[in-house]
Design a protein around this motif. Structure first.
Motif, PDB file in Angstrom:
ATOM      1  N   ILE A   6       0.582  -1.496  -0.097  1.00 40.77           N
ATOM      2  CA  ILE A   6      -0.297  -0.227  -0.047  1.00 40.77           C
ATOM      3  C   ILE A   6       1.295   1.240  -0.172  1.00 40.77           C
ATOM      4  CG2 ILE A   6      -2.110   1.554   1.374  1.00 40.77           C
ATOM      5  CD1 ILE A   6      -2.475  -1.407   2.933  1.00 40.77           C
ATOM      6  N   VAL A   7       0.632   2.138  -1.002  1.00 43.24           N
ATOM      7  CA  VAL A   7       1.783   3.373  -1.586  1.00 43.24           C
ATOM      8  C   VAL A   7       0.837   4.763  -0.838  1.00 43.24           C
ATOM      9  CG1 VAL A   7       3.217   4.779  -2.535  1.00 43.24           C
ATOM     10  CG2 VAL A   7       3.312   2.031  -2.407  1.00 43.24           C
ATOM     11  N   ALA A  39       8.288   3.930  -1.980  1.00 45.07           N
ATOM     12  CA  ALA A  39       7.342   2.530  -2.602  1.00 45.07           C
ATOM     13  C   ALA A  39       8.895   1.575  -3.400  1.00 45.07           C
ATOM     14  CB  ALA A  39       6.703   3.159  -3.776  1.00 45.07           C
ATOM     15  N   LEU A  40       9.522   2.427  -3.983  1.00 42.63           N
ATOM     16  CA  LEU A  40      10.622   2.024  -5.009  1.00 42.63           C
ATOM     17  C   LEU A  40      11.743   1.345  -4.529  1.00 42.63           C
ATOM     18  CD1 LEU A  40      11.169   5.270  -7.804  1.00 42.63           C
ATOM     19  CD2 LEU A  40       9.685   2.720  -7.951  1.00 42.63           C
ATOM     20  N   ALA A  41      11.710   1.835  -2.799  1.00 39.60           N
ATOM     21  CA  ALA A  41      13.353   1.451  -2.423  1.00 39.60           C
ATOM     22  C   ALA A  41      12.584  -0.468  -2.089  1.00 39.60           C
ATOM     23  CB  ALA A  41      13.356   1.428  -0.843  1.00 39.60           C
ATOM     24  N   ILE A  42      11.376  -0.322  -1.908  1.00 41.46           N
ATOM     25  CA  ILE A  42      10.454  -1.572  -1.184  1.00 41.46           C
ATOM     26  C   ILE A  42      10.383  -2.599  -2.296  1.00 41.46           C
ATOM     27  CG2 ILE A  42       8.247  -2.337  -0.361  1.00 41.46           C
ATOM     28  CD1 ILE A  42       7.921  -0.435   0.965  1.00 41.46           C
ATOM     29  N   LEU A  43       9.847  -1.845  -3.698  1.00 41.24           N
ATOM     30  CA  LEU A  43      10.386  -2.870  -4.845  1.00 41.24           C
ATOM     31  C   LEU A  43      11.268  -3.451  -5.286  1.00 41.24           C
ATOM     32  CD1 LEU A  43       7.373  -1.370  -6.568  1.00 41.24           C
ATOM     33  CD2 LEU A  43       6.891  -2.957  -5.386  1.00 41.24           C
ATOM     34  N   GLU A  44      12.412  -2.967  -4.849  1.00 38.70           N
ATOM     35  CA  GLU A  44      13.414  -3.103  -5.159  1.00 38.70           C
ATOM     36  C   GLU A  44      14.097  -4.251  -4.550  1.00 38.70           C
ATOM     37  OE1 GLU A  44      15.672   0.441  -5.216  1.00 38.70           O
ATOM     38  OE2 GLU A  44      15.064   1.383  -6.837  1.00 38.70           O
ATOM     39  N   ILE A  61       7.878  14.020  -2.427  1.00 38.49           N
ATOM     40  CA  ILE A  61       8.304  13.310  -3.034  1.00 38.49           C
ATOM     41  C   ILE A  61       8.772  12.994  -4.122  1.00 38.49           C
ATOM     42  CG2 ILE A  61      10.684  11.981  -2.230  1.00 38.49           C
ATOM     43  CD1 ILE A  61       9.911  12.247   0.832  1.00 38.49           C
ATOM     44  N   LEU A  62       7.856  11.658  -4.331  1.00 39.63           N
ATOM     45  CA  LEU A  62       7.932  11.393  -6.116  1.00 39.63           C
ATOM     46  C   LEU A  62       6.072  10.850  -5.635  1.00 39.63           C
ATOM     47  CD1 LEU A  62       8.931   9.660  -8.565  1.00 39.63           C
ATOM     48  CD2 LEU A  62       9.356   8.717  -7.305  1.00 39.63           C
ATOM     49  N   ASP A  63       5.406  11.707  -6.917  1.00 39.24           N
ATOM     50  CA  ASP A  63       4.235  11.342  -6.864  1.00 39.24           C
ATOM     51  C   ASP A  63       3.493   9.261  -7.687  1.00 39.24           C
ATOM     52  OD1 ASP A  63       4.673  11.871  -9.894  1.00 39.24           O
ATOM     53  OD2 ASP A  63       3.281  13.587  -9.515  1.00 39.24           O
ATOM     54  N   GLY A  64       2.490   9.699  -7.666  1.00 40.59           N
ATOM     55  CA  GLY A  64       2.441   8.268  -7.911  1.00 40.59           C
ATOM     56  C   GLY A  64       2.828   8.077  -9.909  1.00 40.59           C
ATOM     57  N   ILE A  65       2.312   8.996 -10.242  1.00 41.04           N
ATOM     58  CA  ILE A  65       2.607   8.976 -11.940  1.00 41.04           C
ATOM     59  C   ILE A  65       4.083   8.377 -12.103  1.00 41.04           C
ATOM     60  CG2 ILE A  65       3.135  10.287 -14.204  1.00 41.04           C
ATOM     61  CD1 ILE A  65       0.481   9.593 -14.010  1.00 41.04           C
ATOM     62  N   GLY A  66       5.312   9.478 -10.961  1.00 41.57           N
ATOM     63  CA  GLY A  66       6.297   9.257 -10.855  1.00 41.57           C
ATOM     64  C   GLY A  66       6.681   7.599 -11.166  1.00 41.57           C
ATOM     65  N   VAL A  67       6.394   6.980  -9.554  1.00 41.88           N
ATOM     66  CA  VAL A  67       6.360   5.397  -9.253  1.00 41.88           C
ATOM     67  C   VAL A  67       6.386   5.058 -10.675  1.00 41.88           C
ATOM     68  CG1 VAL A  67       5.667   3.235  -7.698  1.00 41.88           C
ATOM     69  CG2 VAL A  67       5.622   5.786  -7.324  1.00 41.88           C
ATOM     70  N   LEU A  68       5.090   4.790 -11.770  1.00 45.29           N
ATOM     71  CA  LEU A  68       5.180   4.189 -12.447  1.00 45.29           C
ATOM     72  C   LEU A  68       5.954   4.344 -13.874  1.00 45.29           C
ATOM     73  CD1 LEU A  68       1.050   4.649 -13.001  1.00 45.29           C
ATOM     74  CD2 LEU A  68       1.817   2.668 -12.478  1.00 45.29           C
ATOM     75  N   ALA A  70       9.306   5.211 -13.230  1.00 50.94           N
ATOM     76  CA  ALA A  70      10.366   3.897 -13.076  1.00 50.94           C
ATOM     77  C   ALA A  70      10.325   2.565 -12.278  1.00 50.94           C
ATOM     78  CB  ALA A  70      10.292   4.707 -11.282  1.00 50.94           C
ATOM     79  N   MET A  71       9.089   2.033 -12.089  1.00 57.06           N
ATOM     80  CA  MET A  71       8.494   1.133 -12.179  1.00 57.06           C
ATOM     81  C   MET A  71       8.527   0.392 -14.047  1.00 57.06           C
ATOM     82  SD  MET A  71       5.454   0.255  -9.777  1.00 57.06           S
ATOM     83  CE  MET A  71       5.248  -1.540 -10.424  1.00 57.06           C
ATOM     84  N   ARG A  72       8.245   1.263 -15.128  1.00 58.57           N
ATOM     85  CA  ARG A  72       8.592   0.839 -16.119  1.00 58.57           C
ATOM     86  C   ARG A  72       9.589   0.532 -16.755  1.00 58.57           C
ATOM     87  NH1 ARG A  72       4.390   3.901 -20.975  1.00 58.57           N
ATOM     88  NH2 ARG A  72       5.220   1.817 -22.517  1.00 58.57           N
ATOM     89  N   GLU A  73      10.536   1.942 -16.622  1.00 56.12           N
ATOM     90  CA  GLU A  73      12.192   2.309 -16.852  1.00 56.12           C
ATOM     91  C   GLU A  73      12.489   0.733 -16.228  1.00 56.12           C
ATOM     92  OE1 GLU A  73      12.231   6.019 -14.931  1.00 56.12           O
ATOM     93  OE2 GLU A  73      11.803   6.749 -17.189  1.00 56.12           O
ATOM     94  N   GLN A  74      12.329   0.793 -14.749  1.00 55.11           N
ATOM     95  CA  GLN A  74      13.505  -0.280 -13.983  1.00 55.11           C
ATOM     96  C   GLN A  74      12.352  -1.842 -14.513  1.00 55.11           C
ATOM     97  OE1 GLN A  74      13.920   0.580 -10.379  1.00 55.11           O
ATOM     98  NE2 GLN A  74      13.862   2.386 -11.309  1.00 55.11           N
ATOM     99  N   HIS A  75      11.882  -2.302 -15.496  1.00 57.23           N
ATOM    100  CA  HIS A  75      10.609  -3.421 -15.756  1.00 57.23           C
ATOM    101  C   HIS A  75      10.858  -3.993 -14.292  1.00 57.23           C
ATOM    102  CE1 HIS A  75      13.022  -2.576 -19.809  1.00 57.23           C
ATOM    103  NE2 HIS A  75      13.783  -2.143 -19.303  1.00 57.23           N
ATOM    104  N   MET A  76      10.142  -3.396 -13.889  1.00 56.30           N
ATOM    105  CA  MET A  76       9.738  -4.048 -12.931  1.00 56.30           C
ATOM    106  C   MET A  76       8.125  -4.763 -13.138  1.00 56.30           C
ATOM    107  SD  MET A  76      10.226  -0.986  -9.567  1.00 56.30           S
ATOM    108  CE  MET A  76      11.796  -1.105  -8.677  1.00 56.30           C
ATOM    109  N   GLN A  77       7.531  -5.865 -12.459  1.00 53.67           N
ATOM    110  CA  GLN A  77       6.403  -6.317 -13.272  1.00 53.67           C
ATOM    111  C   GLN A  77       4.862  -6.745 -12.280  1.00 53.67           C
ATOM    112  OE1 GLN A  77       6.872  -8.241 -16.698  1.00 53.67           O
ATOM    113  NE2 GLN A  77       9.053  -6.730 -16.529  1.00 53.67           N
TER     114      GLN A  77
END
Length: 213
Positions: A6-7, A39-44, A61-68, A70-77
């Motif tokens: 949950i973020v 959120a990104l630190a947890i996902l990593e 700090i970083l909004d939801g669009i920014g998270v999406l 970053a996830m796309r750029e880092q190929h998080m599934q």
């Protein structure tokens, strides 16, 4: 068991969602974050085994669009279900373009929320009916800086393309448009040929570049 992150920067909302989801035997909240950076630190951290991310849009700090992005750029599934207070069509479309598989308002009830989480965990999508309706009725964007597609897409093909961009399968598109799966399969083939691409992902990316979505 479906592991959920949950973020959201609102403590009461996080606690409320966690308490509600605790009522479901097949879902467990394994982590929480108050902003996108956390959120990104947890996902990593691969040991967390996150299946579904419940993501707010407006956070410090970083909004939801920014998270999406970053996830796309880092190929998080991990599948992302956007939960927001704001019923904004353009915001919803941007989330979908950036890879969100679900989009719902925070007034969603527990059963619908559970169904959405389960759908995403299985690789499906979960958009609220109102969002789906607006995807189908929003006219495609025009972009004068790009050359037109060699073969113009029909209105029906543009609707199919919009739903492909939203992560819909052929069966889901057929249900949304009240068409047979065979008809949709043929339309998808026409879209790929007209855009001169090999697959659905490339079709969506090229359509965004051309200003069609």
């Amino acid at each position: 068991m479906i592991n959920v992150l949950i973020v959201d920067d609102q403590t009461l909302l996080r606690e409320g969602l966690k308490s509600l989801l605790a009522l479901k035997k097949n879902i467990q909240v394994v982590a929480e974050a108050v902003n996108g950076q956390e959120a990104l630190a947890i996902l990593e951290d691969k040991s967390r085994n996150i299946d579904v991310v419940m993501l707010d849009i407006r956070m410090p700090i970083l909004d939801g669009i920014g998270v999406l992005k970053a996830m796309r750029e880092q190929h998080m599934q991990q599948a992302v279900l956007v939960l927001t207070t704001f019923d904004d069509t353009e915001q919803a479309m941007e989330c979908i373009r950036q890879g969100a598989k679900g989009y719902a308002l925070k007034d969603i009830n527990l059963e619908r929320l559970t169904c959405a989480i389960e759908a995403l965990a299985k690789g499906g999508t979960a958009l609220s009916p109102g969002i789906t309706d607006r995807i189908l009725t929003t006219p495609p964007k025009k972009n004068d800086f790009y050359e037109p597609v060699i073969e113009t897409l029909t209105e029906g093909e543009l609707k199919v393309l919009s739903l492909i961009a939203a992560g819909y399968s052929n069966i889901e598109i057929a249900a949304a448009l009240h068409r047979s799966e065979g008809t949709i399969r043929n339309q998808v083939s026409f879209i790929l040929r007209k855009l001169d691409v090999r697959d659905r992902t490339r079709a969506v990316l090229k359509a965004i570049d051309l200003g069609l979505l």
